[in-house]
Structure formats: C-alpha cells, structure tokens
Design a protein around this motif. Structure first.
Motif, PDB file in Angstrom:
ATOM      1  N   THR A 155      -0.959   9.994  -3.436  1.00 17.41           N
ATOM      2  CA  THR A 155      -2.123  10.238  -4.278  1.00 17.41           C
ATOM      3  C   THR A 155      -1.778   9.857  -5.704  1.00 17.41           C
ATOM      4  O   THR A 155      -0.628   9.933  -6.104  1.00 17.41           O
ATOM      5  CB  THR A 155      -2.535  11.724  -4.279  1.00 17.41           C
ATOM      6  OG1 THR A 155      -1.397  12.483  -4.668  1.00 17.41           O
ATOM      7  CG2 THR A 155      -3.035  12.176  -2.933  1.00 17.41           C
ATOM      8  N   SER A 177      11.030   1.024   1.295  1.00 19.84           N
ATOM      9  CA  SER A 177      11.335   1.683   0.038  1.00 19.84           C
ATOM     10  C   SER A 177      12.362   2.789   0.242  1.00 19.84           C
ATOM     11  O   SER A 177      13.165   3.058  -0.627  1.00 19.84           O
ATOM     12  CB  SER A 177      10.071   2.228  -0.605  1.00 19.84           C
ATOM     13  OG  SER A 177       9.273   2.845   0.361  1.00 19.84           O
ATOM     14  N   ASN A 229      -3.495  11.448   3.763  1.00 18.87           N
ATOM     15  CA  ASN A 229      -3.630  11.968   2.402  1.00 18.87           C
ATOM     16  C   ASN A 229      -2.626  13.087   2.139  1.00 18.87           C
ATOM     17  O   ASN A 229      -2.005  13.149   1.083  1.00 18.87           O
ATOM     18  CB  ASN A 229      -5.060  12.469   2.197  1.00 18.87           C
ATOM     19  CG  ASN A 229      -5.329  12.846   0.763  1.00 18.87           C
ATOM     20  OD1 ASN A 229      -4.874  12.177  -0.169  1.00 18.87           O
ATOM     21  ND2 ASN A 229      -6.044  13.932   0.566  1.00 18.87           N
ATOM     22  N   MET A 240       6.673  -1.380   3.903  1.00 18.21           N
ATOM     23  CA  MET A 240       6.066  -0.357   3.074  1.00 18.21           C
ATOM     24  C   MET A 240       6.955   0.878   2.978  1.00 18.21           C
ATOM     25  O   MET A 240       8.021   0.821   2.406  1.00 18.21           O
ATOM     26  CB  MET A 240       4.651  -0.005   3.527  1.00 18.21           C
ATOM     27  CG  MET A 240       4.341  -0.420   4.946  1.00 18.21           C
ATOM     28  SD  MET A 240       2.597  -0.335   5.304  1.00 18.21           S
ATOM     29  CE  MET A 240       2.441   1.400   5.644  1.00 18.21           C
ATOM     30  N   TYR A 278       0.819  -1.194   0.000  1.00 16.64           N
ATOM     31  CA  TYR A 278       0.000   0.000   0.000  1.00 16.64           C
ATOM     32  C   TYR A 278       0.855   1.245   0.000  1.00 16.64           C
ATOM     33  O   TYR A 278       1.821   1.354   0.736  1.00 16.64           O
ATOM     34  CB  TYR A 278      -0.890  -0.003   1.257  1.00 16.64           C
ATOM     35  CG  TYR A 278      -1.720   1.228   1.388  1.00 16.64           C
ATOM     36  CD1 TYR A 278      -2.736   1.475   0.483  1.00 16.64           C
ATOM     37  CD2 TYR A 278      -1.470   2.152   2.385  1.00 16.64           C
ATOM     38  CE1 TYR A 278      -3.496   2.613   0.582  1.00 16.64           C
ATOM     39  CE2 TYR A 278      -2.219   3.292   2.493  1.00 16.64           C
ATOM     40  CZ  TYR A 278      -3.239   3.524   1.588  1.00 16.64           C
ATOM     41  OH  TYR A 278      -3.989   4.663   1.686  1.00 16.64           O
ATOM     42  N   SER A 279       0.497   2.153  -0.868  1.00 17.72           N
ATOM     43  CA  SER A 279       1.170   3.442  -0.927  1.00 17.72           C
ATOM     44  C   SER A 279       2.597   3.388  -1.461  1.00 17.72           C
ATOM     45  O   SER A 279       3.352   4.323  -1.333  1.00 17.72           O
ATOM     46  CB  SER A 279       1.177   4.117   0.442  1.00 17.72           C
ATOM     47  OG  SER A 279       1.605   5.433   0.332  1.00 17.72           O
ATOM     48  N   THR A 280       2.982   2.278  -2.078  1.00 16.26           N
ATOM     49  CA  THR A 280       4.287   2.277  -2.719  1.00 16.26           C
ATOM     50  C   THR A 280       4.121   1.797  -4.152  1.00 16.26           C
ATOM     51  O   THR A 280       3.248   0.991  -4.444  1.00 16.26           O
ATOM     52  CB  THR A 280       5.285   1.330  -2.024  1.00 16.26           C
ATOM     53  OG1 THR A 280       4.729   0.017  -2.036  1.00 16.26           O
ATOM     54  CG2 THR A 280       5.566   1.749  -0.604  1.00 16.26           C
ATOM     55  N   ASN A 326      15.611   1.058   0.150  1.00 13.93           N
ATOM     56  CA  ASN A 326      16.009   0.697  -1.201  1.00 13.93           C
ATOM     57  C   ASN A 326      16.648   1.869  -1.919  1.00 13.93           C
ATOM     58  O   ASN A 326      17.639   1.736  -2.611  1.00 13.93           O
ATOM     59  CB  ASN A 326      14.796   0.229  -2.014  1.00 13.93           C
ATOM     60  CG  ASN A 326      14.302  -1.118  -1.510  1.00 13.93           C
ATOM     61  OD1 ASN A 326      15.020  -1.791  -0.787  1.00 13.93           O
ATOM     62  ND2 ASN A 326      13.080  -1.476  -1.883  1.00 13.93           N
ATOM     63  N   LEU A 327      16.036   3.021  -1.728  1.00 13.08           N
ATOM     64  CA  LEU A 327      16.542   4.201  -2.418  1.00 13.08           C
ATOM     65  C   LEU A 327      17.896   4.603  -1.859  1.00 13.08           C
ATOM     66  O   LEU A 327      18.761   5.073  -2.572  1.00 13.08           O
ATOM     67  CB  LEU A 327      15.551   5.362  -2.256  1.00 13.08           C
ATOM     68  CG  LEU A 327      14.235   5.208  -3.011  1.00 13.08           C
ATOM     69  CD1 LEU A 327      13.298   6.334  -2.637  1.00 13.08           C
ATOM     70  CD2 LEU A 327      14.472   5.206  -4.512  1.00 13.08           C
ATOM     71  N   GLY A 369       8.334  -0.319  -7.922  1.00 15.78           N
ATOM     72  CA  GLY A 369       9.770  -0.070  -7.829  1.00 15.78           C
ATOM     73  C   GLY A 369      10.197   0.405  -6.447  1.00 15.78           C
ATOM     74  O   GLY A 369      11.344   0.326  -6.081  1.00 15.78           O
ATOM     75  N   GLY A 370       9.263   0.912  -5.717  1.00 15.86           N
ATOM     76  CA  GLY A 370       9.598   1.276  -4.355  1.00 15.86           C
ATOM     77  C   GLY A 370       9.431   2.730  -3.981  1.00 15.86           C
ATOM     78  O   GLY A 370       9.516   3.072  -2.834  1.00 15.86           O
ATOM     79  N   ILE A 376       7.564   6.160  -3.023  1.00 15.43           N
ATOM     80  CA  ILE A 376       6.362   6.316  -2.212  1.00 15.43           C
ATOM     81  C   ILE A 376       5.406   7.302  -2.885  1.00 15.43           C
ATOM     82  O   ILE A 376       5.838   8.291  -3.439  1.00 15.43           O
ATOM     83  CB  ILE A 376       6.726   6.869  -0.825  1.00 15.43           C
ATOM     84  CG1 ILE A 376       7.798   5.993  -0.203  1.00 15.43           C
ATOM     85  CG2 ILE A 376       5.511   6.959   0.071  1.00 15.43           C
ATOM     86  CD1 ILE A 376       8.483   6.630   0.970  1.00 15.43           C
ATOM     87  N   PRO A 424      -0.138   6.140   6.013  1.00 16.16           N
ATOM     88  CA  PRO A 424       0.044   7.507   5.501  1.00 16.16           C
ATOM     89  C   PRO A 424      -1.254   8.302   5.423  1.00 16.16           C
ATOM     90  O   PRO A 424      -2.295   7.784   5.050  1.00 16.16           O
ATOM     91  CB  PRO A 424       0.611   7.284   4.099  1.00 16.16           C
ATOM     92  CG  PRO A 424       0.193   5.908   3.731  1.00 16.16           C
ATOM     93  CD  PRO A 424       0.139   5.122   5.003  1.00 16.16           C
TER      94      PRO A 424
END
Lengths: 114, 214
Positions: A42, B5, B41, B1, A31-33, B8-9, A36-37, A39, B39
């Motif tokens: 919207t 990430s 909005n 999540m 969720y929300s990613t 990873n970056l 590729g990773g 973030i 998260p």
C-alpha cells in the motif's frame, strides 16, 4: 478583466488513470516493488489494492492454487484425510452443556434480536 | 517481482554469513505464497473452529485452529481449494477468514470495539454466499460500503442444524449503523434469500468477557 462577455471557462476534471487488470499477464513486472527492490503493498496514504471477482476467479486454476501450502496446519478431516476432531489442543476437554452458544450463538439469539 | 527483491536484500548477507538457515517451513511458505503470487491488499488468515455451547472465551480459544495465513491471491486459492467445501462441514463447525492474523475472538483488542453483521441463509446457498463474500473481502470491495474509520476484519461461516450463519466482522460498531454493507451483500448474491440479517456489537453480547490483550 476584459473578458466579461467571453463564455465562462469550465475546467473539466480528468479521470484518475485506472489500470484494469483482467489477466495475470497484465501485471507490470515491477508491480508492488519499489525501484530499489523493497516490497510494498500500500502507498503511505493508504490506497488499497482492489481485485475484480473475474480476476480472482481466474487465479483459482493457477498451478500454484491447486496444491495446498506445504506447511499448512495438519488437521485430520480438513487439511488431511481423516475424521474432523478439532478441540484437543492443550488437553482441553470440551465442556458439556446446552447453554448459549459462544461466540456464535444459536438461533434463539437471532429470533430475539430481529 | 516479490521474490527477486527478496533475493536482492538477502544477497549482501550471504557474503558475510554461510547459508542462512531458514526453517524448512519458512522456506516452503515463501515458495508457496510469494513466488509467483499476486499480492493481496493485506494478508488474511483461515481459521477453523468447532463451537460448543456454553464455552468460555478461553475454552473457545483452545478449540480454534489456525489453518494458514495467505498473502497472495494464489495463496488464498491454494488453501480454499484444498480444504473441505463448507457444504461438507459438519454441524457446529465454522470457517473464518480474518484480516492479518486477527483471531475470530470478540474480546481480542482488534475486535472488542467491533461487531458483526449476521445473516442466516439456507444450506443450499451457503457455499455461494461464503465464496462471494470471501472474494469481495480479499478484493477489498466491501470496504467501500463502510464508514470512514471502520474496517472489515473478517468473514465467517458457521454450519448449523438448520440454516447456516454467515457473518461479516467490522472493527467499529459505532459506525455500523450508517453502513450499507447488507445492500452490497444483496448485490453480490442477488438470488439468495436470507432468512434473517442484523448487526450486533460484540460488547452487547451477554457472553462478552471484557477487553483483553492479544
């Protein structure tokens, strides 16, 4: 056009799939990613993330929500023990006066406007 | 999540440079709000101020304190749960929860074309009204009651001697008339009686000091 007599075909719309999150464990792991990773919160078109009150309330007691953020501003009386004393920044002394409150006005404005 | 990430970056960079030096505060911020949080909005920022009658916008700014910017539901609660309840605040203090890091200042670029709905409520109702409006704001349920092109930019509560004042900030005062946000508020807190409620565009305030860049 030979189907004159046939009953009119109605195209019934389909509901947009809607996933309801009622518990934190319902949230998909990605969720929300993006795959590729990176973030995102919207979509480019601008869909919003909605949360039900019940879900928000449930998060209230999560361990993370119990302690204040480690680097929250230190304001005695608000974020740490002590007497509240807000205006002191940059040595600005609050002016004395009893004119119109700004920007949140006192009641006279209210009565005037109604 | 979110955290994996970020890792990873960051990974390729680690090879080239020795341990990336993040300020301690930056690290705790990431840990506190991004680690396991859901998260929001948009991020939202808590502010505190003490309003002093007759102050100019500049003086008001100096009294305004940013408490914290939250970007997750848990981050929101970690601030809310750890600051005094509104019922404990002394008269003339206000809390604000503003979208992103907008400041609760009329003249700021993000606000100068907007205004707010102002509702007066009895002290015993204030904590409930404040909490329900916050939840509706971060859950993004208020936006549905605005016109296209308008946006909720914040919620404030101001403690006063008698009745307290709760306000909902929007960005486009021209669209406020057609909004039915006050009906939504009634739905959120059906048992609460507001002793007054109305909308006012910031530019129509006598004390409005004109446009200003952030």
């Amino acid at each position: 056009m030979s189907d004159k007599g046939a009953s009119p075909q109605t195209l019934s719309g389909r509901e947009i799939p809607n996933r309801r999150i009622t518990d934190i464990s319902n949230i998909p792991s990605d969720y929300s990613t993006t795959p590729g990773g990176s973030i995102f919160s919207t979509t480019p078109g601008g869909t919003r993330i909605f949360y039900d009150r019940a879900f928000l309330m449930q998060c209230r007691n999560s361990p993370l929500a119990k302690t204040p953020p480690a680097n929250m501003a230190n304001i005695p009386g608000v974020t740490s023990p002590g007497e509240i004393d807000v205006p002191k920044e940059n040595g600005v002394q609050p002016p004395k006066g009893d004119k119109v409150d700004k920007p949140i006005e006192e009641n006279p404005q209210f009565e005037m406007d109604i | 999540m979110a955290v994996s990430s970020v890792k990873n970056l960051a990974a390729p960079e680690k090879v080239a440079t020795p341990s990336p030096k993040l300020a301690r505060s930056a690290i705790s911020e990431i840990h506190a709000s991004e680690e396991n949080g859901v998260p929001l909005n948009t991020p939202w920022t808590f502010y505190l101020d003490k309003s002093i009658p007759g102050t100019s916008a500049a003086e008001y700014e100096a009294c305004l304190r940013k408490l914290y910017t939250v970007s997750t539901v848990q981050g929101f609660w970690s601030v809310y749960n750890n600051i005094p309840d509104v019922s404990k605040l002394n008269s003339r203090y206000s809390y604000h929860l503003m979208r992103h890091e907008r400041r609760p200042i009329w003249e700021d670029a993000a606000n100068c074309n907007g205004g707010n709905w102002r509702m007066k409520c009895h002290k015993w109702d204030t904590p409930q009204v404040w909490k329900e409006l916050l939840l509706a704001a971060i859950g993004e349920h208020l936006s549905d009651f605005l016109q296209e092109g308008d946006e909720i930019s914040g919620i404030s509560v101001s403690i006063r001697e008698r009745d307290d004042i709760v306000t909902i900030w929007n960005t486009n005062s021209g669209l406020a008339e057609q909004s039915n946000i006050l009906e939504k508020v009634k739905e959120l807190v059906p048992k609460v009686t507001f002793t007054a409620s109305f909308y006012k565009a910031f530019q129509t305030h006598q004390a409005f000091e004109g446009y200003k860049k952030n």
